[in-house]
Structures are given as structure tokens and as C-alpha cells.
Design a protein around this motif. Structure first.
Motif, PDB file in Angstrom:
ATOM      1  N   GLU A  41      94.681  49.243  -5.665  1.00 40.61           N
ATOM      2  CA  GLU A  41      94.963  48.384  -6.829  1.00 40.61           C
ATOM      3  C   GLU A  41      95.535  47.048  -6.373  1.00 40.61           C
ATOM      4  OE1 GLU A  41      94.054  49.063  -9.832  1.00 40.61           O
ATOM      5  OE2 GLU A  41      93.541  51.158  -9.504  1.00 40.61           O
ATOM      6  N   LEU A  42      96.491  47.111  -5.438  1.00 33.22           N
ATOM      7  CA  LEU A  42      97.110  45.879  -4.954  1.00 33.22           C
ATOM      8  C   LEU A  42      96.070  44.974  -4.285  1.00 33.22           C
ATOM      9  CD1 LEU A  42      99.589  44.145  -4.403  1.00 33.22           C
ATOM     10  CD2 LEU A  42     100.141  45.607  -2.443  1.00 33.22           C
ATOM     11  N   LYS A  43      95.228  45.600  -3.478  1.00 35.38           N
ATOM     12  CA  LYS A  43      94.190  44.848  -2.775  1.00 35.38           C
ATOM     13  C   LYS A  43      93.224  44.191  -3.777  1.00 35.38           C
ATOM     14  CE  LYS A  43      91.594  45.861   1.396  1.00 35.38           C
ATOM     15  NZ  LYS A  43      90.539  46.694   1.933  1.00 35.38           N
ATOM     16  N   ASN A  44      92.772  44.994  -4.755  1.00 32.73           N
ATOM     17  CA  ASN A  44      91.858  44.441  -5.764  1.00 32.73           C
ATOM     18  C   ASN A  44      92.509  43.289  -6.522  1.00 32.73           C
ATOM     19  OD1 ASN A  44      89.776  46.140  -5.159  1.00 32.73           O
ATOM     20  ND2 ASN A  44      90.201  47.609  -6.785  1.00 32.73           N
ATOM     21  N   ILE A  46      94.847  41.227  -5.432  1.00 31.98           N
ATOM     22  CA  ILE A  46      94.924  40.037  -4.562  1.00 31.98           C
ATOM     23  C   ILE A  46      93.564  39.350  -4.529  1.00 31.98           C
ATOM     24  CG2 ILE A  46      95.196  39.267  -2.157  1.00 31.98           C
ATOM     25  CD1 ILE A  46      97.348  41.472  -1.853  1.00 31.98           C
ATOM     26  N   LYS A  47      92.509  40.159  -4.369  1.00 27.89           N
ATOM     27  CA  LYS A  47      91.164  39.570  -4.293  1.00 27.89           C
ATOM     28  C   LYS A  47      90.798  38.901  -5.631  1.00 27.89           C
ATOM     29  CE  LYS A  47      89.261  43.434  -2.519  1.00 27.89           C
ATOM     30  NZ  LYS A  47      88.222  44.316  -1.992  1.00 27.89           N
ATOM     31  N   ALA A  48      91.192  39.555  -6.728  1.00 28.18           N
ATOM     32  CA  ALA A  48      90.878  38.973  -8.045  1.00 28.18           C
ATOM     33  C   ALA A  48      91.621  37.642  -8.238  1.00 28.18           C
ATOM     34  CB  ALA A  48      91.247  39.959  -9.152  1.00 28.18           C
ATOM     35  N   ALA A  49      92.871  37.581  -7.755  1.00 32.62           N
ATOM     36  CA  ALA A  49      93.648  36.336  -7.901  1.00 32.62           C
ATOM     37  C   ALA A  49      93.005  35.218  -7.079  1.00 32.62           C
ATOM     38  CB  ALA A  49      95.092  36.561  -7.454  1.00 32.62           C
ATOM     39  N   TRP A  50      92.507  35.582  -5.906  1.00 30.81           N
ATOM     40  CA  TRP A  50      91.852  34.590  -5.032  1.00 30.81           C
ATOM     41  C   TRP A  50      90.558  34.108  -5.679  1.00 30.81           C
ATOM     42  CZ3 TRP A  50      87.212  34.007  -2.427  1.00 30.81           C
ATOM     43  CH2 TRP A  50      87.192  33.118  -1.352  1.00 30.81           C
ATOM     44  N   TRP A  51      89.778  35.048  -6.210  1.00 29.23           N
ATOM     45  CA  TRP A  51      88.481  34.698  -6.815  1.00 29.23           C
ATOM     46  C   TRP A  51      88.699  33.819  -8.047  1.00 29.23           C
ATOM     47  CZ3 TRP A  51      83.921  35.720  -4.463  1.00 29.23           C
ATOM     48  CH2 TRP A  51      82.747  35.513  -5.190  1.00 29.23           C
ATOM     49  N   ARG A  52      89.728  34.174  -8.814  1.00 29.96           N
ATOM     50  CA  ARG A  52      90.005  33.396 -10.036  1.00 29.96           C
ATOM     51  C   ARG A  52      90.350  31.953  -9.677  1.00 29.96           C
ATOM     52  NH1 ARG A  52      94.334  35.368 -14.458  1.00 29.96           N
ATOM     53  NH2 ARG A  52      95.648  33.656 -13.807  1.00 29.96           N
ATOM     54  N   ALA A  53      91.251  31.793  -8.691  1.00 33.00           N
ATOM     55  CA  ALA A  53      91.697  30.437  -8.333  1.00 33.00           C
ATOM     56  C   ALA A  53      90.583  29.626  -7.680  1.00 33.00           C
ATOM     57  CB  ALA A  53      92.903  30.520  -7.396  1.00 33.00           C
ATOM     58  N   ASN A  54      89.747  30.298  -6.878  1.00 33.94           N
ATOM     59  CA  ASN A  54      88.792  29.540  -6.069  1.00 33.94           C
ATOM     60  C   ASN A  54      87.380  29.473  -6.637  1.00 33.94           C
ATOM     61  OD1 ASN A  54      90.460  28.747  -3.737  1.00 33.94           O
ATOM     62  ND2 ASN A  54      90.722  30.955  -3.578  1.00 33.94           N
ATOM     63  N   VAL A  55      87.055  30.379  -7.566  1.00 27.71           N
ATOM     64  CA  VAL A  55      85.713  30.337  -8.171  1.00 27.71           C
ATOM     65  C   VAL A  55      85.819  30.001  -9.662  1.00 27.71           C
ATOM     66  CG1 VAL A  55      83.545  31.568  -8.564  1.00 27.71           C
ATOM     67  CG2 VAL A  55      84.845  31.983  -6.462  1.00 27.71           C
ATOM     68  N   TYR A  56      86.549  30.845 -10.421  1.00 28.31           N
ATOM     69  CA  TYR A  56      86.556  30.664 -11.878  1.00 28.31           C
ATOM     70  C   TYR A  56      87.268  29.387 -12.321  1.00 28.31           C
ATOM     71  CZ  TYR A  56      85.065  35.564 -12.042  1.00 28.31           C
ATOM     72  OH  TYR A  56      84.398  36.746 -11.873  1.00 28.31           O
ATOM     73  N   GLY A 365      92.811  36.571   5.554  1.00 30.67           N
ATOM     74  CA  GLY A 365      92.614  38.005   5.693  1.00 30.67           C
ATOM     75  C   GLY A 365      93.256  38.734   4.516  1.00 30.67           C
ATOM     76  N   VAL A 366      92.492  39.642   3.895  1.00 27.78           N
ATOM     77  CA  VAL A 366      93.032  40.390   2.755  1.00 27.78           C
ATOM     78  C   VAL A 366      94.154  41.321   3.228  1.00 27.78           C
ATOM     79  CG1 VAL A 366      92.504  42.034   0.908  1.00 27.78           C
ATOM     80  CG2 VAL A 366      90.793  40.341   1.598  1.00 27.78           C
ATOM     81  N   ASP A 367      93.933  41.972   4.387  1.00 20.96           N
ATOM     82  CA  ASP A 367      94.927  42.926   4.876  1.00 20.96           C
ATOM     83  C   ASP A 367      96.241  42.218   5.220  1.00 20.96           C
ATOM     84  OD1 ASP A 367      92.790  45.310   5.459  1.00 20.96           O
ATOM     85  OD2 ASP A 367      91.997  43.355   6.021  1.00 20.96           O
ATOM     86  N   ARG A 368      96.116  41.070   5.862  1.00 23.19           N
ATOM     87  CA  ARG A 368      97.341  40.323   6.212  1.00 23.19           C
ATOM     88  C   ARG A 368      98.014  39.767   4.962  1.00 23.19           C
ATOM     89  NH1 ARG A 368      95.874  37.242  11.953  1.00 23.19           N
ATOM     90  NH2 ARG A 368      95.119  39.135  12.986  1.00 23.19           N
TER      91      ARG A 368
END
Ligand code: ATP
Length: 506
Positions: A41-44, A46-56, A365-368
Motif C-alpha cells: 500500500e505504501l509503495k503504491n 508513493i508511486k501514485a503521488a509521483w504519477w500525479r505530480a509528474n503526469v496528471y 528509486g521507489v525502494d529508496r
């Protein structure tokens, strides 16, 4: 206060189901980790926050999801076959293998001094020491032995081989016939899938310069010494942008992305003061880079280490993968390419003449990122009553569980029915995980949710159903909402709860 040590984080991750060792029931596989119920959940998030800021939230970006296994020509012409390697040394006494720079860095200060002096460099310039060792392999082997460089496994001074480059790409056979030609590579960075699809994206979207392509996905690096939990793994996930711009505007865009990325990290709870910007010295730049800023986050135990690289890759990549290289006035030095069937140019926005764009690449890096977010969220507090609590103070949009709905009495149907209805309504908002929590008493439930960072606990009690005899009749139809960070408890009308929660989690 963030976490004091990596051990503290590792122990919490295991205890609460964030991260497990990969293939654990067979003894584990070094450099591979599995994300558990809360970790995913945490990983998803983080990725969603990145996608929102950088794509949407931008008008100049497209998304992509390219394949992991790539044609060997991609990694040949990208330069990875020849240069994507780390220097390794073996200890002949026990056949253990180490990455040269890691081996030396982990020695005591006086040993590092001796290595530096032996190879004719100053110990204060560590990258120069490593570079000199690589340049003079025969001497390096003698210097490591004479300086008394110890093997971390045996604790004894090793009998060190000459440093040799070790290519970190995973190779795999493709199809049923394993011959010389039928192999490919697992991508070592997601970036190459973006370059190979550049023309497809331009042709299908009619994009003009400047614009970017964003991608999140797995990458694989056969690290010589995977270590420090999920900081250095062999299967990693990256969030990468390749931003294509007109040559000559690249330095401004480089600055733009540096600023944007620092602001993004701050919005995820990583304070600006915890990130140092390393302007990578020319001698340490990757083969494709004109200039690179490494963002170095202050990890517990490890100190400042790279969380993201923001590179100006010039026209190296598209220039390496294009056909007709000699006609394109490339700035970067590229190897000849007689295999590509595509011309990777785009019309210059002013002259309409074909141009190979420059590329700015923010690569995180998502893991970092997850390790840094966890570390910043980790808080140990002493409460007014003297009790200690561990609480993960995630930004609400990153929290693995958004709301826990708790019936005060799990055997009273009037209460559980209302609690379940509230849980179902909140789940329908699509905000993320909402749990019905009826194990243990309320105090324990609060503590458990503090430790996994749930921002709000909603409690349905006797007041809610109008059955608290000494209670206030006006509380009928309301619930208690407890705030994870302030511990404040507020009564909110059930009819207004969904809107209240949605507003808080925005
Ligand atoms: P390092 O110097 O730490 O090996 P790098 O310079 O090779 O990292 P890049 O090639 O710039 O890393 O990759 C971009 C990002 O991918 C890094 O900033 C990091 O967040 C992540 N990354 C790279 N290698 C690993 C790894 N082995 N494990 C986890 N994340 C990684």
C-alpha cells in the motif's frame, strides 16, 4: 523525530508486515525483498503521488509502461554492455567477492589512509582513490594486501585479486532454442524503454518539444554486494522521466527539474534540510551524462546516500539509438549504429528542421523513497501519562491504511451494524484501505494503528446509538474521530463523516 537506526526500521517493517526477505522459506535470496500487506500500500501510494505530480498535474508529459526484457541491441547501443559495470575484487582465501569501493570504504580510517598513500592519492578524495585502484589493477592488488584490508566475512586480512569490471546486467535466454543469438537483458534502468518508444509516442500523440515521458517499473542490477536492507537490491523499482528539450535549453530544464523534484520530496515528508545536492564531479559522471545532480538523503545509519539522480543526458541516448547518425550533428560522442531502423528526430519548434533533442532525466528509486518516507515518519513519543508510543506520521496521502472503523463493543449488534455500514461507505470513496477493526480493546486498536500510521480512527460507541444513559442525547448519530498525530478526538455526524474524511485526506 525520525528513526535512529536502520535496525529500528527493519524490525518495524518485519513486525508490521511492510517488507519481508525474498524467498524466505528457502533461506532467503540476497538482494531481493517482498512487500507485505502494508508495504504494497505504501509503495503504491508513493508511486501514485509521483504519477500525479509528474503526469496528471502537468501538460507536457505522457506516460508509458514498456517491457522489462529488452532486445540485446538496445543495451548494446545504450552503452550498457560495455560500461554498466562495477569494479570487483575476490579474496582468494575464501572466494568471497566484494565491490572494490564498498570494500575499501568499510575499512578503518588508518587502513583507508594506507590504501590511499599506496596508490598515490589523498584519502580525503575517496573517488580518486578508487579510480586510481581501478586504473592500476596489478598495483591495487598489492596495495590492498599491504594496507591490511580485511574481509568483512572472515574478519581477516584478505589475499586480494586485481580489480576487474563486473557487468551488472541480468541476461536471459528467450524462446525454446538457447543459441548464441537468442538472449536478451532484463533492463537495468527503465529509461531505455522510453528512448526506444520515443518515435511511437511522438507519432501517436503529435507532441512537440519540449515534452517528457514518464515511466514507473522494475529494473534489475546484479549488484556485487546488495546490502543495507532495501537500499541496494538486485530487483528494484524506478520512477523515471525522460524530458526532451531543444538543445541549448537543457541547462534551464535541468534546473527546473531539480527544483520540482526537491519540492516533491518535501511534499512526501522528506524535509529539504535532509537532502544534500551533489553536483557530480566530471570524473564520476556516467557515460551518458553532461552533468548530474545526485540528491543525497540522510538515511539513518547510512548517512547521506543517493535517493535520486537528475542527469542531463544530452543527445547521447537518442543519438546512440538512431539510424543515420552522421547526418544529425550530434553533440555527444556515440558508437556507430548500423542496427537501428528508426530515425529518432523531431522537428525543431522554431525552424521545423529535424533535431535530436537533449534529455533531462530525473530518476528516483521507489525502494529508496519508501525507506526515506518510513524513516521520516517513524516517531517515538512519550505521552502525558508517561507511556511511550511508536507512531508513523506519514503524510495522509501516503498512509497504507486511511481509516480504521472501530465498534466500541464488538458484541452489540446495534453498534457493529452502524460501524460496518460506515466502513462500507468509506470504502466506497476510493481513498484507499479502510478497515473494520474489532480485535482487542480500543486502546490496543489505537496503538496498533499508530504504529502503522493510520491517520484516523473512527469509533462507534453507545452515544452513537443513543444508548449512553448518562450521555448527551445530541451525540446520537455521531462518531468519535481520533487524530493520529494530535490524539485529539472530535465528534462528527455520521451524515457528514464521508465529506470530513475526504477533505482531510486530500
Ligand atoms: P548507486 O550509486 O547508489 O549505485 P546509481 O548512481 O547507480 O546508484 P542510478 O543509475 O542513477 O543509480 O539510478 C537511479 C536511481 O535508482 C537511484 O537514485 C536509486 O534511487 C535507484 N537505484 C539504483 N540502484 C539501486 C539499487 N541497487 N537498489 C535500489 N535502488 C537503486
Amino acid at each position: 523525530m525520525p528513526a535512529n537506526s536502520m535496525e529500528e526500521l527493519v524490525s518495524l517493517c518485519k513486525r508490521r508486515g511492510f517488507i519481508f526477505q525474498g524467498s524466505e522459506i528457502y533461506g532467503g535470496l540476497q538482494g531481493f525483498y517482498d512487500y507485505g500487506p502494508l508495504g504494497v500500500e505504501l509503495k503504491n501510494n508513493i508511486k501514485a503521488a509521483w504519477w500525479r505530480a509528474n503526469v496528471y498535474e502537468r501538460d507536457d508529459m505522457e506516460g508509458l509502461d514498456s517491457s522489462i526484457i529488452m532486445h540485446r541491441m538496445v543495451l548494446r547501443h545504450s552503452g550498457h554492455e560495455a560500461t554498466f559495470s562495477d569494479p570487483m575484487v575476490d579474496n582468494k582465501k575464501n572466494n568471497k567477492r566484494y565491490r572494490l569501493d564498498h570494500l575499501v570504504k568499510d575499512q578503518k580510517a588508518d587502513v583507508i589512509e594506507k590504501v590511499a598513500a599506496g596508490i598515490g592519492e589523498d584519502a580525503s578524495n575517496f573517488p580518486a582513490v578508487v579510480a586510481a585502484l581501478i586504473k592500476q589493477p596489478a598495483k591495487a592488488s598489492e596495495v590492498l594486501k599491504a594496507a591490511g584490508v580485511r574481509d568483512a566475512f572472515s574478519g581477516e586480512v584478505g589475499d586480494w585479486t586485481e580489480p576487474k569490471p563486473f557487468n551488472m546486467m541480468f541476461k536471459t535466454t528467450i524462446g525454446p532454442v538457447a543459441d548464441e543469438e537468442s538472449y536478451g537483458y532484463l533492463r537495468p534502468e527503465t529509461a531505455q524503454g522510453i528512448f526506444t518508444n520515443f518515435k511511437n509516442v511522438v507519432d501517436s500523440t503529435s507532441r512537440r518539444l519540449p515534452f517528457g515521458i514518464a515511466q514507473i517499473g522494475k529494473a534489475f542490477r546484479n549488484e556485487i554486494t546488495p546490502r543495507n536492507f532495501i537500499f541496494r537490491v538486485r530487483e528494484l523499482e524506478q520512477m523515471e522521466i525522460e524530458f526532451f528539450c531543444v538543445p541549448g535549453t537543457d541547462e534551464d530544464w535541468h534546473q527546473h527539474w531539480l527544483d520540482k523534484r526537491l519540492a516533491w520530496w518535501e511534499a512526501q515528508g522528506i524535509p529539504r534540510s535532509k537532502i544534500e545536492i551533489l553536483d557530480v564531479p566530471p570524473e564520476d559522471l556516467a557515460h551518458y551524462s553532461k552533468r548530474t545532480y545526485d540528491l543525497m538523503y540522510d538515511y539513518p545509519t547510512l548517512g547521506h546516500e543517493e535517493i535520486e539522480g537528475i542527469a542531463n543526458r544530452s543527445d547521447y541516448d537518442l543519438g546512440s539509438h538512431t539510424k543515420s547518425q552522421s547526418e544529425l550533428n550530434l553533440v555527444a560522442t556515440v558508437s556507430e549504429n548500423n542496427d537501428s531502423i528508426a530515425r529518432l528526430t523531431i522537428p525543431h519548434p522554431d525552424t521545423n528542421k529535424p533535431v535530436v533533442p537533449f534529455v533531462i532525466e530525473p530518476s528516483a528509486g521507489v525502494d529508496r523513497a519508501l525507506l526515506a518516507v518510513l524513516s521520516e515518519a517513524f516517531t517515538k513519543e512519550t505521552l502525558e501519562n508517561g507511556n511511550e508510543r511508536i507512531v508513523l506520521k506519514f503524510k495522509p496521502h501516503l498512509a497504507p491504511i486511511k481509516v480504521a472503523v472501530i465498534p466500541l463493543a464488538r458484541n452489540r449488534e446495534e453498534i457493529t451494524t452502524v460501524a460496518k455500514a460506515i466502513k462500507t461507505e468509506l470504502q466506497g470513496l476510493g481513498l484507499g484501505r479502510v478497515l473494520y477493526e474489532d480485535s482487542g480493546n480500543i486502546g490496543k486498536a489505537y496503538r496498533r494503528h499508530d504504529e502503522v500510521g493510520t491517520p484516523y480512527c473512527v469509533t462507534v460507541d453507545f452515544d452513537t446509538i443513543g444508548q449512553n444513559e448518562s450521555g448527551d442525547a445530541a451525540l446520537k448519530g455521531t462518531v468519535t474521530v481520533r487524530d493520529r498525530d494530535t490524539l485529539a478526538q472530535e465528534r462528527v455526524k455520521i451524515s457528514e463523516l464521508a465529506g470530513w474524511i475526504r477533505e482531510k485526506l486530500r
